[in-house]
Motif scaffolding. Structure first.
Motif, PDB file in Angstrom:
ATOM      1  N   TRP A  19      43.211  35.730  51.412  1.00  0.00           N
ATOM      2  CA  TRP A  19      43.495  35.409  50.014  1.00  0.00           C
ATOM      3  C   TRP A  19      42.388  35.970  49.139  1.00  0.00           C
ATOM      4  CZ3 TRP A  19      48.132  33.269  48.978  1.00  0.00           C
ATOM      5  CH2 TRP A  19      48.809  32.656  50.025  1.00  0.00           C
ATOM      6  N   ARG A  20      42.766  36.447  47.965  1.00  0.00           N
ATOM      7  CA  ARG A  20      41.788  36.950  46.986  1.00  0.00           C
ATOM      8  C   ARG A  20      42.151  36.432  45.611  1.00  0.00           C
ATOM      9  NH1 ARG A  20      41.109  43.147  46.898  1.00  0.00           N
ATOM     10  NH2 ARG A  20      39.826  42.513  45.165  1.00  0.00           N
ATOM     11  N   LEU A  21      41.138  36.295  44.786  1.00  0.00           N
ATOM     12  CA  LEU A  21      41.316  35.906  43.402  1.00  0.00           C
ATOM     13  C   LEU A  21      41.304  37.178  42.564  1.00  0.00           C
ATOM     14  CD1 LEU A  21      41.520  33.356  41.624  1.00  0.00           C
ATOM     15  CD2 LEU A  21      39.052  33.495  41.336  1.00  0.00           C
ATOM     16  N   LEU A  22      42.266  37.300  41.684  1.00  0.00           N
ATOM     17  CA  LEU A  22      42.434  38.510  40.886  1.00  0.00           C
ATOM     18  C   LEU A  22      42.482  38.133  39.410  1.00  0.00           C
ATOM     19  CD1 LEU A  22      43.253  41.589  40.961  1.00  0.00           C
ATOM     20  CD2 LEU A  22      45.601  40.792  41.003  1.00  0.00           C
TER      21      LEU A  22
ATOM     22  N   ASN B 168      46.943  37.870  29.746  1.00  0.00           N
ATOM     23  CA  ASN B 168      45.625  38.479  29.758  1.00  0.00           C
ATOM     24  C   ASN B 168      44.568  37.384  29.918  1.00  0.00           C
ATOM     25  OD1 ASN B 168      43.836  40.769  29.421  1.00  0.00           O
ATOM     26  ND2 ASN B 168      43.340  39.910  27.427  1.00  0.00           N
ATOM     27  N   GLY B 169      43.671  37.531  30.900  1.00  0.00           N
ATOM     28  CA  GLY B 169      42.623  36.555  31.145  1.00  0.00           C
ATOM     29  C   GLY B 169      42.965  35.524  32.207  1.00  0.00           C
ATOM     30  N   ASP B 170      44.241  35.429  32.593  1.00  0.00           N
ATOM     31  CA  ASP B 170      44.621  34.534  33.685  1.00  0.00           C
ATOM     32  C   ASP B 170      43.990  35.023  34.985  1.00  0.00           C
ATOM     33  OD1 ASP B 170      46.294  33.019  32.079  1.00  0.00           O
ATOM     34  OD2 ASP B 170      48.164  33.789  32.941  1.00  0.00           O
ATOM     35  N   TYR B 171      44.000  34.155  35.962  1.00  0.00           N
ATOM     36  CA  TYR B 171      43.653  34.526  37.330  1.00  0.00           C
ATOM     37  C   TYR B 171      44.893  34.331  38.184  1.00  0.00           C
ATOM     38  CZ  TYR B 171      38.751  34.769  36.113  1.00  0.00           C
ATOM     39  OH  TYR B 171      37.556  35.125  35.543  1.00  0.00           O
ATOM     40  N   ALA B 172      45.001  35.128  39.235  1.00  0.00           N
ATOM     41  CA  ALA B 172      46.098  34.982  40.183  1.00  0.00           C
ATOM     42  C   ALA B 172      45.512  34.932  41.587  1.00  0.00           C
ATOM     43  CB  ALA B 172      47.071  36.148  40.055  1.00  0.00           C
ATOM     44  N   ILE B 173      46.166  34.168  42.427  1.00  0.00           N
ATOM     45  CA  ILE B 173      45.780  34.110  43.838  1.00  0.00           C
ATOM     46  C   ILE B 173      46.730  35.021  44.589  1.00  0.00           C
ATOM     47  CG2 ILE B 173      45.498  32.643  45.859  1.00  0.00           C
ATOM     48  CD1 ILE B 173      44.883  30.343  43.871  1.00  0.00           C
ATOM     49  N   MET B 174      46.134  35.977  45.277  1.00  0.00           N
ATOM     50  CA  MET B 174      46.888  37.047  45.913  1.00  0.00           C
ATOM     51  C   MET B 174      46.686  37.005  47.422  1.00  0.00           C
ATOM     52  SD  MET B 174      46.330  41.137  45.261  1.00  0.00           S
ATOM     53  CE  MET B 174      44.610  41.160  45.744  1.00  0.00           C
ATOM     54  N   ARG B 175      47.762  37.217  48.155  1.00  0.00           N
ATOM     55  CA  ARG B 175      47.675  37.339  49.611  1.00  0.00           C
ATOM     56  C   ARG B 175      47.521  38.819  49.942  1.00  0.00           C
ATOM     57  NH1 ARG B 175      52.207  34.854  53.401  1.00  0.00           N
ATOM     58  NH2 ARG B 175      51.012  32.973  53.002  1.00  0.00           N
ATOM     59  N   VAL B 176      46.503  39.115  50.731  1.00  0.00           N
ATOM     60  CA  VAL B 176      46.278  40.486  51.195  1.00  0.00           C
ATOM     61  C   VAL B 176      46.430  40.495  52.711  1.00  0.00           C
ATOM     62  CG1 VAL B 176      44.791  41.180  49.291  1.00  0.00           C
ATOM     63  CG2 VAL B 176      43.778  40.139  51.303  1.00  0.00           C
TER      64      VAL B 176
END
Length: 108
Positions: free
Chosen positions: A4-7, A20-28
């Motif tokens: 998982w990464r924070l984007l 704009n400015g939000d964060y998303a949690i991404m599965r890599v």
């Protein structure tokens, strides 16, 4: 295997899903082919094509060769025809959650 990464989101092309400015949690994926096998129309992905900036877009129609049409959710996003087809090999991760004003919500 997945991680998982924070984007951080920069830009308005995915508004209102991502601002704009939000964060998303991404599965890599450690093994990208496993991630690519699970992709489907409607998923929001982070990708990087050669000689372009990294972007976040929604997968739309899947082509017979496995490539996807892509588009942003916002009215200011470039149309799909201008963005071209996206090869799964360029997809680095799939976004699952949005963090907006200290609230976490699942992306649709």
């Amino acid at each position: 295997m997945f991680g998982w990464r924070l984007l951080k989101i920069n830009g308005h092309s995915m508004s209102p899903s991502l601002e704009n400015g939000d964060y998303a949690i991404m599965r890599v994926a450690v093994f990208p082919s496993r991630l690519h096998a699970k992709l489907k129309e409607g998923d929001i992905v982070f990708f990087k094509r050669r000689d372009e900036n990294a972007m976040v877009k929604r997968l739309t129609k899947k082509q017979p060769n496995g490539d996807f049409n892509i588009m942003g959710d916002g009215p200011l996003s470039a149309p799909s025809i201008d963005l071209g087809l996206l090869s799964p090999k360029d997809i680095k991760g799939k976004l699952f959650f949005r963090i907006h004003e200290s609230k976490i919500s699942k992306l649709k």
